[in-house]
Scaffold this motif. Structure first.
Motif, PDB file in Angstrom:
ATOM      1  N   ASP A 249       0.858  -1.178  -0.220  1.00 52.84           N
ATOM      2  CA  ASP A 249       0.081  -0.020   0.155  1.00 52.84           C
ATOM      3  C   ASP A 249       0.916   1.171  -0.054  1.00 52.84           C
ATOM      4  O   ASP A 249       0.718   2.128  -0.757  1.00 52.84           O
ATOM      5  N   ARG A 253       0.050   3.333  -3.005  1.00 52.43           N
ATOM      6  CA  ARG A 253      -0.609   4.537  -2.999  1.00 52.43           C
ATOM      7  C   ARG A 253      -0.508   5.789  -3.631  1.00 52.43           C
ATOM      8  O   ARG A 253      -1.204   6.437  -4.252  1.00 52.43           O
ATOM      9  N   LEU A 284      -7.224   0.279  -4.015  1.00 52.01           N
ATOM     10  CA  LEU A 284      -6.038   0.241  -3.184  1.00 52.01           C
ATOM     11  C   LEU A 284      -6.584  -0.671  -2.022  1.00 52.01           C
ATOM     12  O   LEU A 284      -5.591  -1.907  -1.662  1.00 52.01           O
TER      13      LEU A 284
END
Length: 794
Positions: A249, A253, A284
């Motif tokens: 992530d 991201r 995500l």
């Protein structure tokens, strides 16, 4: 003998247009404007151009007057200064999967957004591959995995060493299903020994029971510790996955959010931006879908990324003017849209949404036949809700016979379509009276007239229209006489000598049929005879009942006298309208009177065969008798008025003049002419009033007389106010010019009495008394005698 002053000159029966006038008016062009409908076109333009809520349009008028053509032409002629259309699309709802989101874009924006969305997904796929395969990510991932592997191996090694020191070893075993699990086994003299073997040793005395019990107690204790250790290791493995997920992530991201920000910058609207925020968060959260997309497709499950799409149901990207949709079959699905086979849990339900006519017409116009919509109450009520809220919720039709489980429930989409409904006058009146919402939603009524003034401008357009139809359909050329004959028929259809019919569909049919007859006769040009043959052929299609009636009258099956005179009998005239063909028929109206208190008895009404208007006419007749002849004595008479050999319903007041004449004849004993048929309404003051269908009535009596043979004395008596409606056939006009058939007019009952009886009616003096030898004097004298006779017996 009937006075000549009441005889209508044959010259007043002419109408239409001469061939010379056709030549003078020829050469005009059939324009785009709907002629003769200025009032309706003004209403249409107002309703079309005002976009405020409730300014929907109801187009009404006689079928064939061009209601649909007028509506479509007015709509197509409207071009707003600024075209503000929107695209409508549906997308997956990331918060509530069963409620697809409705998104609105400027015209053409939906297609661009879909392309950008596709590019966003493809970019995320590349980012996932690139970032997760980069050396930096792999190094950090390997460091986390190695750290945990080292800790895990260290804890396992320490536990195994502890077990070894206590005489145990970890052993992997498989059960019948092949599942592997860890177990402990005791180590005796360096060899693993199972508990069954140890129990055998205890039994044989090779091992003391106390030693076995101690060993078994340590076994259970170490098994518990091993289970706790494995649980902690599994939890550690989960923690490792969470760290790896967090690493992914953190790695992806910024890149996903950058792509989402680019997507936001290229699209406008708060709703679209909110959906993009949900999209980036969902991507995500489900980044693993981008790694395993190919696996899902190989298993036949479809792309796991199908949720990240856009279903464009309305695309106005190429529109140059407001949309125009003419829905000829306004079912629930066709009008409001549908969802094809999607249930509430289907994450791709948004892809199965289909727009209906209303959503396709948003920002423009939807044309409907009012009868089709009003026939289905559910469709009508739903249409009203859309017009009231200007939003449309696409959903399946509810009902007891609708199968299937819970369906997807898309979000309501904006829908500002302007509805133009085309329907008949009675339906408009019914909806306005019965539905309180109708007047608020359809604030504009465009009513097309079925006639127009026969002025030069209209005649020039008519000539151009005939030329247009002939040219477009490759018919033989129309001569001046043929065009004049067509216009003459247009006057007939209008029902007035000074007007033209605006039923251009009927006129176009006449042009086609005249062209067919001319071509069939081998003529290179259509002449007046071809047009008259076409009119006669069209009439012949529906004239069988009329011919059978004339046959029955000539054979005496229907008792009608067309010569001589009789007391208490008048030949009235009625119209039978079959919709596509109307014709007049004579009917004998008879009256019988005697002293009594009943008054004028409506025999049709007593039999249940008369309508409300005819019942009213009979009451007017009685009021006329009382006010004219019995002002100073009571009207004590019982009179029966009957339509002889009439077995159907009777309606209207056009027989009231004939009924009064029959009553007065029966009262006075004065015979009335049977070779003159009578039509006309009468008020309580004895004034004649115009009636409908007068041309058909006159033609009907004319044909009966012709069939039985002209005597030179036959004719009709009509209200003077109906002269303008005498659009009669050429054959009847020629008979009138030859003196074979006559038309008399009356402005009041006295003139009618003079025509029918040949007597002076007699005018009242200052005391209301009539001359004794006059017709009215005889009526009053007989009514007074009946009153005295009735008084003696009451």
């Amino acid at each position: 003998m009937a006075p000549k002053k009441l005889l209508l000159p044959a010259s007043e029966l002419s109408y239409g247009i001469r061939s010379e006038a056709v030549e003078r008016l020829d050469g005009g062009a059939w324009g785009e404007e709907i002629i003769g409908q200025g009032r309706a076109m003004e209403a249409l333009r107002m309703g079309i151009e005002i976009r405020a809520r409730g300014y929907n349009v109801f187009v009404t008028g006689t079928p064939g007057t061009g209601r649909r053509t007028a509506a479509l032409r007015a709509i197509r002629g409207y071009q707003p200064a600024r075209l503000q259309l929107r695209d409508t699309a549906f997308a997956f709802n990331f918060q509530r999967a069963h409620e697809p989101v409705a998104l609105s874009f400027p015209a053409g924006g939906a297609r661009l957004f879909k392309e950008d969305l596709h590019r966003f997904i493809e970019n995320v796929k590349k980012l996932v591959r690139l970032q997760l395969e980069s050396d930096e990510f792999k190094t950090r991932q390997a460091a986390l995995a190695s750290a945990w592997d080292a800790e895990e191996n260290e804890r396992l090694a320490a536990f195994e060493a502890e077990l070894a020191s206590e005489g145990f070893r970890v052993l992997q075993v498989e059960d019948e299903t092949g599942t592997s699990s860890a177990d402990l086994v005791a180590v005796v003299d360096g060899e693993p020994v199972g508990f069954e073997e140890l129990q055998t040793r205890v039994a044989s005395g090779a091992m003391k029971p106390e030693a076995f019990d101690a060993l078994r107690s340590r076994y259970y204790d170490r098994m518990d510790r091993m289970k706790r250790l494995f649980t902690e290791l599994r939890r550690g493995r989960v923690d490792l996955e969470e760290k790896l997920e967090k690493l992914r992530d953190e790695t992806l991201r910024p890149h996903v959010m950058a792509e989402a920000a680019f997507l936001r910058d290229r699209s406008g609207g708060a709703a679209v931006h909110a959906w993009i925020d949900g999209l980036s968060a969902d991507v995500l959260k489900h980044i693993y879908l981008f790694r395993h997309e190919d696996e899902g497709e190989k298993k036949g499950k479809g792309s796991p990324l199908a949720r990240y799409g856009l279903n464009i149901v309305v695309d106005n990207g190429n529109a140059k003017r407001p949309p125009l949709v003419f829905e000829t079959h306004p079912t629930w699905a066709n009008l409001f849209g549908s969802i094809e086979g999607a249930e509430a849990g289907d994450r791709t339900a948004y892809l199965r949404i289909r727009a209906g006519a209303l959503l396709k017409a948003a920002g423009g116009f939807l044309v409907l036949r009012a009868e089709d919509v009003a026939a289905d109450e559910e469709v009508w009520n739903r249409l009203k809700r859309v017009l009231q809220t200007q939003t449309l919720e696409i959903q399946g039709r509810e009902g007891p016979f609708v199968q299937g489980g819970p369906q997807a429930k898309p979000e309501a989409a904006p829908c500002d379509a302007k509805v133009v409904m085309i329907g008949a006058d009675p339906l408009y009146d019914l909806l306005y009276e019965r539905d309180p919402d109708f007047g608020k939603l359809f604030k504009v009524v465009a009513e097309l007239d079925d006639t127009m003034p026969a002025d030069d401008a209209a005649l020039r357009q008519y000539v151009a229209f005939v030329r247009k139809i002939a040219a477009e359909e490759e018919l033989p050329a129309f001569g001046k006489g043929a065009v004049a004959a067509v216009i003459e028929r247009a006057v007939q259809l209008s029902g007035r000598k000074d007007r033209l019919s605006t039923r251009f569909s009927a006129i176009a049919d006449l042009v086609r049929e005249a062209g067919w007859r001319a071509r069939r006769a081998g003529r290179s040009e259509v002449d007046a005879d071809s047009v008259e043959l076409a009119v006669a052929g069209r009439d012949r299609m529906g004239s069988m009942p009329e011919e059978k009636f004339a046959d029955a009258a000539a054979a005496g099956e229907i008792v009608i006298d067309i010569a001589g005179s009789a007391v208490g009998r008048v030949n009235g005239l009625a119209v039978r309208d079959r919709g596509f063909y109307a014709f007049g028929t004579p009917v004998v109206i008879s009256a019988q009177v005697s002293p009594g208190e009943t008054g004028v008895l409506n025999i049709e009404g007593e039999s249940g065969l008369s309508g409300e208007i005819y019942d009213k006419a009979v009451l007017i007749v009685e009021g006329f008798l009382r006010s004219r002849y019995a002002r100073d004595f009571p009207l004590l008479v019982t009179a029966g008025v009957c339509f002889e050999q009439s077995y159907g319903g009777v309606e209207g007041d056009s027989a009231s003049c004939a009924a009064v004449l029959a009553l007065l004849s029966s009262i006075s004993g004065v015979p009335l002419r049977q070779d003159i048929a009578v039509t006309g309404s009468l008020n309580q003051w004895g004034m004649t009033q115009a009636v409908g269908g007068v041309a058909e009535k006159v033609e009907g009596w004319f044909r009966v007389c012709r069939r039985s043979g002209f005597t030179g004395k036959q004719g009709v008596l009509i209200p003077r106010t109906n002269v303008v409606n005498l659009v009669l056939s050429r054959e009847l006009r020629e008979a009138a010019e030859a003196g074979e058939f006559s038309i008399w007019t009356a402005g009041d009952i006295d003139e009618a009495i003079e025509v029918m009886s040949g007597m002076a009616p007699g005018a009242p003096d200052g005391r209301g008394q009539f001359p004794q030898d006059s017709f009215n004097g005889r009526v009053r004298r007989e009514l007074l005698a009946m009153a005295k006779a009735a008084k003696e017996y009451l």
